[in-house]
Design a protein around this motif. Structure first.
Motif, PDB file in Angstrom:
ATOM      1  N   ARG A 182       0.833  -1.210   0.000  1.00  0.00           N
ATOM      2  CA  ARG A 182       0.000   0.000   0.000  1.00  0.00           C
ATOM      3  C   ARG A 182       0.867   1.261   0.000  1.00  0.00           C
ATOM      4  NH1 ARG A 182      -5.190   1.158   3.741  1.00  0.00           N
ATOM      5  NH2 ARG A 182      -5.734   3.134   2.780  1.00  0.00           N
ATOM      6  N   ALA A 183       1.906   1.272   0.840  1.00  0.00           N
ATOM      7  CA  ALA A 183       2.815   2.418   0.891  1.00  0.00           C
ATOM      8  C   ALA A 183       3.507   2.611  -0.453  1.00  0.00           C
ATOM      9  CB  ALA A 183       3.843   2.234   2.005  1.00  0.00           C
ATOM     10  N   ALA A 184       3.929   1.509  -1.085  1.00  0.00           N
ATOM     11  CA  ALA A 184       4.610   1.585  -2.378  1.00  0.00           C
ATOM     12  C   ALA A 184       3.691   2.116  -3.465  1.00  0.00           C
ATOM     13  CB  ALA A 184       5.153   0.207  -2.762  1.00  0.00           C
ATOM     14  N   VAL A 185       2.449   1.661  -3.475  1.00  0.00           N
ATOM     15  CA  VAL A 185       1.483   2.135  -4.476  1.00  0.00           C
ATOM     16  C   VAL A 185       1.211   3.622  -4.278  1.00  0.00           C
ATOM     17  CG1 VAL A 185      -0.932   1.967  -5.222  1.00  0.00           C
ATOM     18  CG2 VAL A 185       0.432  -0.107  -4.925  1.00  0.00           C
ATOM     19  N   GLU A 186       1.060   4.056  -3.035  1.00  0.00           N
ATOM     20  CA  GLU A 186       0.823   5.473  -2.767  1.00  0.00           C
ATOM     21  C   GLU A 186       2.033   6.316  -3.191  1.00  0.00           C
ATOM     22  OE1 GLU A 186      -2.025   6.967  -1.888  1.00  0.00           O
ATOM     23  OE2 GLU A 186      -2.910   4.966  -2.078  1.00  0.00           O
ATOM     24  N   LEU A 187       3.233   5.822  -2.918  1.00  0.00           N
ATOM     25  CA  LEU A 187       4.438   6.532  -3.361  1.00  0.00           C
ATOM     26  C   LEU A 187       4.479   6.605  -4.885  1.00  0.00           C
ATOM     27  CD1 LEU A 187       7.191   7.896  -2.933  1.00  0.00           C
ATOM     28  CD2 LEU A 187       8.192   5.593  -2.904  1.00  0.00           C
ATOM     29  N   ALA A 188       4.197   5.500  -5.551  1.00  0.00           N
ATOM     30  CA  ALA A 188       4.218   5.475  -7.018  1.00  0.00           C
ATOM     31  C   ALA A 188       3.205   6.445  -7.614  1.00  0.00           C
ATOM     32  CB  ALA A 188       3.967   4.057  -7.527  1.00  0.00           C
ATOM     33  N   LYS A 189       2.041   6.553  -6.997  1.00  0.00           N
ATOM     34  CA  LYS A 189       1.036   7.513  -7.469  1.00  0.00           C
ATOM     35  C   LYS A 189       1.573   8.940  -7.368  1.00  0.00           C
ATOM     36  CE  LYS A 189      -3.009   5.150  -5.771  1.00  0.00           C
ATOM     37  NZ  LYS A 189      -4.192   5.306  -4.919  1.00  0.00           N
ATOM     38  N   ASP A 190       2.144   9.258  -6.209  1.00  0.00           N
ATOM     39  CA  ASP A 190       2.716  10.599  -6.026  1.00  0.00           C
ATOM     40  C   ASP A 190       3.844  10.836  -7.019  1.00  0.00           C
ATOM     41  OD1 ASP A 190       0.978  10.922  -3.930  1.00  0.00           O
ATOM     42  OD2 ASP A 190       2.518  10.827  -2.356  1.00  0.00           O
ATOM     43  N   TRP A 191       4.707   9.858  -7.176  1.00  0.00           N
ATOM     44  CA  TRP A 191       5.870   9.959  -8.049  1.00  0.00           C
ATOM     45  C   TRP A 191       5.435  10.236  -9.484  1.00  0.00           C
ATOM     46  CZ3 TRP A 191      10.003   5.471  -7.894  1.00  0.00           C
ATOM     47  CH2 TRP A 191      11.178   5.884  -8.532  1.00  0.00           C
ATOM     48  N   ARG A 192       4.378   9.601  -9.891  1.00  0.00           N
ATOM     49  CA  ARG A 192       3.886   9.740 -11.268  1.00  0.00           C
ATOM     50  C   ARG A 192       3.143  11.051 -11.498  1.00  0.00           C
ATOM     51  NH1 ARG A 192       4.153   8.003 -16.391  1.00  0.00           N
ATOM     52  NH2 ARG A 192       2.162   7.744 -17.351  1.00  0.00           N
ATOM     53  N   THR A 193       2.450  11.561 -10.474  1.00  0.00           N
ATOM     54  CA  THR A 193       1.576  12.710 -10.692  1.00  0.00           C
ATOM     55  C   THR A 193       2.127  14.040 -10.193  1.00  0.00           C
ATOM     56  OG1 THR A 193       0.374  12.256  -8.638  1.00  0.00           O
ATOM     57  CG2 THR A 193      -0.497  11.273 -10.662  1.00  0.00           C
ATOM     58  N   ASP A 194       3.012  14.039  -9.237  1.00  0.00           N
ATOM     59  CA  ASP A 194       3.544  15.281  -8.673  1.00  0.00           C
ATOM     60  C   ASP A 194       4.604  15.866  -9.612  1.00  0.00           C
ATOM     61  OD1 ASP A 194       5.811  16.631  -6.915  1.00  0.00           O
ATOM     62  OD2 ASP A 194       3.935  16.780  -5.773  1.00  0.00           O
ATOM     63  N   ARG A 195       4.484  17.147  -9.939  1.00  0.00           N
ATOM     64  CA  ARG A 195       5.412  17.786 -10.896  1.00  0.00           C
ATOM     65  C   ARG A 195       6.861  17.696 -10.439  1.00  0.00           C
ATOM     66  NH1 ARG A 195       3.353  23.422 -13.187  1.00  0.00           N
ATOM     67  NH2 ARG A 195       5.345  23.167 -14.199  1.00  0.00           N
ATOM     68  N   TYR A 196       7.104  17.897  -9.159  1.00  0.00           N
ATOM     69  CA  TYR A 196       8.471  17.819  -8.628  1.00  0.00           C
ATOM     70  C   TYR A 196       8.984  16.380  -8.662  1.00  0.00           C
ATOM     71  CZ  TYR A 196      12.210  17.499  -5.216  1.00  0.00           C
ATOM     72  OH  TYR A 196      13.400  17.204  -4.600  1.00  0.00           O
ATOM     73  N   LEU A 197       8.199  15.455  -8.145  1.00  0.00           N
ATOM     74  CA  LEU A 197       8.636  14.067  -8.063  1.00  0.00           C
ATOM     75  C   LEU A 197       8.845  13.430  -9.437  1.00  0.00           C
ATOM     76  CD1 LEU A 197       6.457  12.671  -5.130  1.00  0.00           C
ATOM     77  CD2 LEU A 197       8.846  13.390  -5.063  1.00  0.00           C
ATOM     78  N   ARG A 198       8.043  13.835 -10.426  1.00  0.00           N
ATOM     79  CA  ARG A 198       8.168  13.259 -11.777  1.00  0.00           C
ATOM     80  C   ARG A 198       9.568  13.425 -12.338  1.00  0.00           C
ATOM     81  NH1 ARG A 198       2.851  15.350 -13.833  1.00  0.00           N
ATOM     82  NH2 ARG A 198       4.083  17.196 -14.219  1.00  0.00           N
ATOM     83  N   ARG A 199      10.286  14.441 -11.894  1.00  0.00           N
ATOM     84  CA  ARG A 199      11.634  14.700 -12.412  1.00  0.00           C
ATOM     85  C   ARG A 199      12.716  13.865 -11.729  1.00  0.00           C
ATOM     86  NH1 ARG A 199      11.726  21.158 -13.426  1.00  0.00           N
ATOM     87  NH2 ARG A 199      10.095  21.135 -14.994  1.00  0.00           N
ATOM     88  N   LEU A 200      12.355  13.157 -10.683  1.00  0.00           N
ATOM     89  CA  LEU A 200      13.347  12.377  -9.951  1.00  0.00           C
ATOM     90  C   LEU A 200      13.785  11.175 -10.771  1.00  0.00           C
ATOM     91  CD1 LEU A 200      11.916  12.476  -6.327  1.00  0.00           C
ATOM     92  CD2 LEU A 200      13.490  14.060  -7.448  1.00  0.00           C
ATOM     93  N   GLU A 201      15.092  10.972 -10.809  1.00  0.00           N
ATOM     94  CA  GLU A 201      15.680   9.894 -11.604  1.00  0.00           C
ATOM     95  C   GLU A 201      16.268   8.841 -10.687  1.00  0.00           C
ATOM     96  OE1 GLU A 201      18.475  11.602 -14.308  1.00  0.00           O
ATOM     97  OE2 GLU A 201      17.007  12.953 -15.171  1.00  0.00           O
ATOM     98  N   ALA A 202      15.447   7.852 -10.365  1.00  0.00           N
ATOM     99  CA  ALA A 202      15.894   6.769  -9.494  1.00  0.00           C
ATOM    100  C   ALA A 202      14.932   5.600  -9.650  1.00  0.00           C
ATOM    101  CB  ALA A 202      15.941   7.228  -8.043  1.00  0.00           C
ATOM    102  N   MET A 203      15.358   4.457  -9.148  1.00  0.00           N
ATOM    103  CA  MET A 203      14.512   3.273  -9.036  1.00  0.00           C
ATOM    104  C   MET A 203      14.729   2.720  -7.641  1.00  0.00           C
ATOM    105  SD  MET A 203      15.040   1.333 -12.667  1.00  0.00           S
ATOM    106  CE  MET A 203      13.748   0.139 -12.376  1.00  0.00           C
ATOM    107  N   LEU A 204      13.727   2.036  -7.120  1.00  0.00           N
ATOM    108  CA  LEU A 204      13.827   1.460  -5.787  1.00  0.00           C
ATOM    109  C   LEU A 204      13.439  -0.010  -5.814  1.00  0.00           C
ATOM    110  CD1 LEU A 204      11.881   4.154  -3.685  1.00  0.00           C
ATOM    111  CD2 LEU A 204      14.353   3.919  -3.868  1.00  0.00           C
ATOM    112  N   ILE A 205      14.114  -0.789  -4.976  1.00  0.00           N
ATOM    113  CA  ILE A 205      13.642  -2.115  -4.607  1.00  0.00           C
ATOM    114  C   ILE A 205      13.321  -2.012  -3.125  1.00  0.00           C
ATOM    115  CG2 ILE A 205      14.208  -4.537  -4.228  1.00  0.00           C
ATOM    116  CD1 ILE A 205      16.070  -4.413  -6.623  1.00  0.00           C
ATOM    117  N   VAL A 206      12.114  -2.401  -2.754  1.00  0.00           N
ATOM    118  CA  VAL A 206      11.714  -2.411  -1.354  1.00  0.00           C
ATOM    119  C   VAL A 206      11.209  -3.812  -1.012  1.00  0.00           C
ATOM    120  CG1 VAL A 206      11.203   0.052  -1.272  1.00  0.00           C
ATOM    121  CG2 VAL A 206       9.388  -1.549  -1.852  1.00  0.00           C
ATOM    122  N   ALA A 207      11.447  -4.221   0.225  1.00  0.00           N
ATOM    123  CA  ALA A 207      11.047  -5.568   0.633  1.00  0.00           C
ATOM    124  C   ALA A 207      10.747  -5.586   2.114  1.00  0.00           C
ATOM    125  CB  ALA A 207      12.157  -6.565   0.308  1.00  0.00           C
ATOM    126  N   ASP A 208       9.811  -6.444   2.475  1.00  0.00           N
ATOM    127  CA  ASP A 208       9.587  -6.755   3.877  1.00  0.00           C
ATOM    128  C   ASP A 208       9.582  -8.268   3.984  1.00  0.00           C
ATOM    129  OD1 ASP A 208       7.057  -7.580   3.002  1.00  0.00           O
ATOM    130  OD2 ASP A 208       5.967  -6.009   4.062  1.00  0.00           O
TER     131      ASP A 208
END
Length: 191
Positions: free
Chosen positions: A87-113
């Motif tokens: 859920r946290a990852a999906v919410e982050l991805a939504k922000d990353w895709r739609t926020d003008r500032y975040l869209r410019r960020l150049e990175a990838m993440l692997i997250v795991a629990d």
């Protein structure tokens, strides 16, 4: 530093996640390169996140400042949804895709629990890779191929991750052997 004709491009990083036998291991090399120059050999690109009594691991490839911004945002999302990595990852991805500032960020993440491993991209992707291993970064494909070849062996998740990263470092000039390794053990496997 962003890619442009007037500045050298930043390369580097291999991040590998291996899940086997109730253990998730996340390994990252320490090399940061600027064009043909190694500028740092011991960067920490893998982190343990402890939020609300739940542990998760995160590794990043790409622009360092961008990745730290994303890690901070991920921690905030985990605080809003403790123990719910997807859920946290999906919410982050939504922000990353739609926020003008975040869209410019150049990175990838692997997250795991303890339950799942996810790959996050700036295109809004939240992927749950198959096969027990996933990787990102310049040497990611080399590490992934090596890890997949080792998955049927008697080696532990950490042993597979360390050996696969060593193989990637032998092949990829943007990957070194100075590793940061973090592991989590599934609650069902804990003694």
């Amino acid at each position: 530093m962003r890619n442009s004709e007037s500045s050298p491009s930043m390369h580097g990083t291999t991040i590998l996640a291996v899940r086997k036998g109730g253990v998730i291991c996340l390994a990252g090399d320490g090399q940061v390169s600027l064009g043909p120059t190694i500028v740092k050999g011991d960067a920490r690109k893998v982190r343990r996140l402890e939020v609300g009594g739940h542990a998760a691991l995160a590794g990043f490839a790409g622009a360092t400042a961008d990745a730290f911004t994303l890690l901070e945002r991920l921690e905030a999302k985990l605080e809003q949804s403790p123990g719910q990595l997807r859920r946290a990852a999906v919410e982050l991805a939504k922000d990353w895709r739609t926020d003008r500032y975040l869209r410019r960020l150049e990175a990838m993440l692997i997250v795991a629990d303890e339950n799942e491993t996810l790959l996050l991209t700036g295109q809004g992707d939240v992927l749950a890779p198959e096969g027990g291993a996933t990787a990102i970064g310049s040497g990611g494909n080399f590490a992934l191929a090596a890890a997949r070849a080792l998955m049927d062996s008697e080696r532990s998740a950490e042993e597979i991750a360390r050996r696969a990263m060593a193989i990637a470092a032998e092949i990829c000039v943007y990957t070194n052997g100075r590793l940061t390794v973090e592991t989590l053990i599934s609650a069902s496997e804990a003694p």
